[in-house]
Design a protein around this motif. Structure first.
Motif, mmCIF file in Angstrom:
data_model
loop_
_atom_site.group_PDB
_atom_site.id
_atom_site.type_symbol
_atom_site.label_atom_id
_atom_site.label_comp_id
_atom_site.label_asym_id
_atom_site.label_seq_id
_atom_site.Cartn_x
_atom_site.Cartn_y
_atom_site.Cartn_z
ATOM 1 N N CYS A 9 -41.851 36.209 -4.064
ATOM 2 C CA CYS A 9 -43.263 36.195 -4.437
ATOM 3 C C CYS A 9 -43.858 34.805 -4.330
ATOM 4 O O CYS A 9 -43.778 34.022 -5.256
ATOM 5 C CB CYS A 9 -43.458 36.721 -5.855
ATOM 6 S SG CYS A 9 -45.186 36.912 -6.260
ATOM 7 N N GLY A 242 -39.281 41.844 2.769
ATOM 8 C CA GLY A 242 -40.309 42.379 1.873
ATOM 9 C C GLY A 242 -40.061 43.840 1.567
ATOM 10 O O GLY A 242 -39.996 44.253 0.399
ATOM 11 N N LYS B 62 -46.372 41.314 -1.991
ATOM 12 C CA LYS B 62 -45.546 40.142 -2.288
ATOM 13 C C LYS B 62 -46.288 38.984 -2.890
ATOM 14 O O LYS B 62 -45.682 37.973 -3.190
ATOM 15 C CB LYS B 62 -44.886 39.671 -0.978
ATOM 16 C CG LYS B 62 -43.717 40.515 -0.573
ATOM 17 C CD LYS B 62 -42.504 40.187 -1.391
ATOM 18 C CE LYS B 62 -41.821 41.448 -1.829
ATOM 19 N NZ LYS B 62 -40.949 41.271 -2.946
#
Lengths: 386, 127
Positions: A9, A242, B62
């Motif tokens: 992240c 991801g 993300k």
């Protein structure tokens, strides 16, 4: 670990800060560049995070077949008359009960119960094993293992000469049947065999990190390049880290550095299937002690799309501190946000309402059973997919 | 590629005057950098924003990023379609993926922002 967090992240994607590229590349690095993948550091490697988009890649794995470059993972080989005894001491799972051609998930722990890494142990022969570890931890793992194994045990790090591809999804058995020389129909969950692709020997393992039926293929780097190309020619969708992360999170699998770490007793994680209750191993006493820190890993479902992120505090409904989120994301399959985190043991009960303190808001969450996503095909009979 | 009919910020928002109101969104470059957008936190109607003030947050699978008002004004509309289909921003960042409109905007304030050519050269240099 910083590398894990970087891939997991980025703090602010619209306003990123410059990063130094990591030192290692996998054999498939040129393929990622030609596919215009978005690259980022992970475990010391420059890895593909996404190709076209995380959501598409995620759904390709749930509905069709996705292919992942997992060459960054580490492969150790241990052989010798005391290899079995060495491994039984080193890892938390039972090793003696493995058949040749069977593998098992386990943890590598410190004497205090903290987790050095999570891994798979493959039994190649009576006295020969392959151990598959994470990328960022592999050097420290190797040093640790070498310091612990018997003098007459042969331990070798073959990570740089062992490539690995994960081919996952309900359409993966047909694809592999098409590409491999030997039939795979009898390969059961957590079993592996030697097979051939284009006359090259490959180790085919019916395992994965997605919750879907699929394979982890170990082979030399040249073979991996050819297999990658053959899979893409048959319309396997390349998927990056991801999608790998959202897929594993939906089925409640841990990511080392998040759910598991050296500062957290393995017993708190609740991955009891990975930990023998009978044998002696490094960390066993601390893991089995009853006076551990009273926190447990739980699954959390959030109401909306807004995600909690690793590090966010978890609070009781009255605002008392309970623990912290270790992984969190929007769940593409479920359409709402989900998270894993450690909470006070008294709150680790299904249905318990909690609050997650994000950078900007307090989000209501509820403790739910894992896996979050329950329609995964991983354990279904191979025959149904051929 | 970058539309000439609007102005841009260094933080990758765009603003366009339409019928006396300022429509605000994020650029194609920004949506590309974020990846698949999963959530947009929209401000309340009637909220007064200063130029450069944070007015919301945008999340992708993300990542997360703050949104900043390109000019000062009062929030007069929010794109409710983004609540269920935030991917509109990925599909059409300069059109259906608009985020808010502001009223009471000083049109002269836009001239202090980047034009399309300046914005493009800025993102090209950084890449």
């Amino acid at each position: 670990m910083p590398a894990e967090n970087a891939a997991s992240c980025p703090p602010d994607a619209m306003h990123p800060e410059a990063t130094t590229p990591p030192p290692h590349r996998t054999p498939l690095y040129p393929r990622h560049l030609s596919l215009r993948a978005r690259m980022a550091p992970f475990g010391g490697f420059d890895m593909p995070i996404q190709y076209t988009g995380i959501l598409d890649e995620h759904q390709a794995c749930r509905r069709g077949v996705a292919i992942f470059d997992t060459c960054h993972m580490g492969e150790f080989f241990l052989a010798g008359p005391h290899a079995l005894a060495d491994l039984e001491r080193l890892v938390t799972c039972e090793v003696a009960t493995l058949d040749i051609g069977q593998c098992r998930y386990g943890l590598l722990c410190n004497p205090d119960g903290g987790v050095r890494d999570d891994l798979l142990v493959y039994r190649l022969a009576i006295d020969a094993f392959m151990i598959v570890v994470n990328a960022g931890t592999q050097d420290a793992d190797f040093d640790w293992c070498r310091s612990q194994v018997s003098r007459d045990s042969h331990l070798e790090n073959r990570s740089s000469t062992t490539a690995k591809l994960d081919i996952q999804g309900p359409a993966s058995p047909r694809l592999m049947t098409h590409l491999l020389a030997e039939p795979i129909v009898d390969l059961r969950y957590y079993r592996f065999h030697e097979n051939r692709f284009a006359d090259q020997r490959v180790l085919v393992s019916r395992t994965g990190y997605t919750g879907e039926i699929g394979f982890e293929i170990y082979c030399p780097p040249d073979t991996a390049l050819a297999l990658w190309d053959a899979c893409l020619a048959k319309e396997a969708v390349p998927a990056g880290l991801g999608a790998r992360d959202t897929l594993r999170l939906e089925v409640g699998m841990p990511l080392y550095g998040h759910e598991l770490s050296e500062s957290r007793n393995a017993g708190d994680s609740g991955f009891s299937a990975a930990m023998s209750t009978s044998k002696d191993f490094i960390g066993a006493t601390a893991i089995r002690a009853s006076d551990r820190e009273p926190q447990r890993l739980v699954g959390l479902a959030l109401e909306g799309r807004r995600a909690a992120r690793a590090g966010d505090a978890i609070l009781s409904p009255l605002g008392a501190n309970s623990g912290a989120v270790t992984s969190g994301s929007f769940s593409p399959s479920l359409g709402h946000a989900i998270a894993l985190g450690y909470v006070h043991a008294s709150q680790a009960v299904e249905g318990t309402p909690l609050l997650i303190q994000t950078a900007r808001d307090r989000l209501p969450a509820i403790v739910v059973p894992r896996p979050f996503y329950r329609s995964g095909t991983a354990r279904q009979p191979m025959r149904a997919f051929l | 590629m970058t539309p000439n009919d609007r102005r841009y910020t260094k933080t990758h928002e765009w603003v366009k005057l339409e019928d006396g109101k300022a429509v605000v969104g994020i650029t194609d470059h920004a949506q590309e950098a974020l990846g698949d957008i999963t959530f947009v936190d929209l401000p309340k109607l009637g909220r007064t924003l200063a130029a450069g003030g944070e007015f919301g947050v945008i999340e992708s699978v993300k990542a997360a990023s703050d949104l900043y008002a390109p000019v000062g004004g009062v929030v007069s509309a929010v794109n409710q379609a983004l609540n269920d289909t935030p991917e509109l921003i990925n599909r059409d960042p300069y059109g259906d993926g608009w985020i808010i409109t502001l009223s009471g905007v000083d049109a002269a304030a836009l001239t202090t922002l980047l034009d399309a050519a300046d914005y493009e050269s800025k993102i090209t240099v950084r890449n």
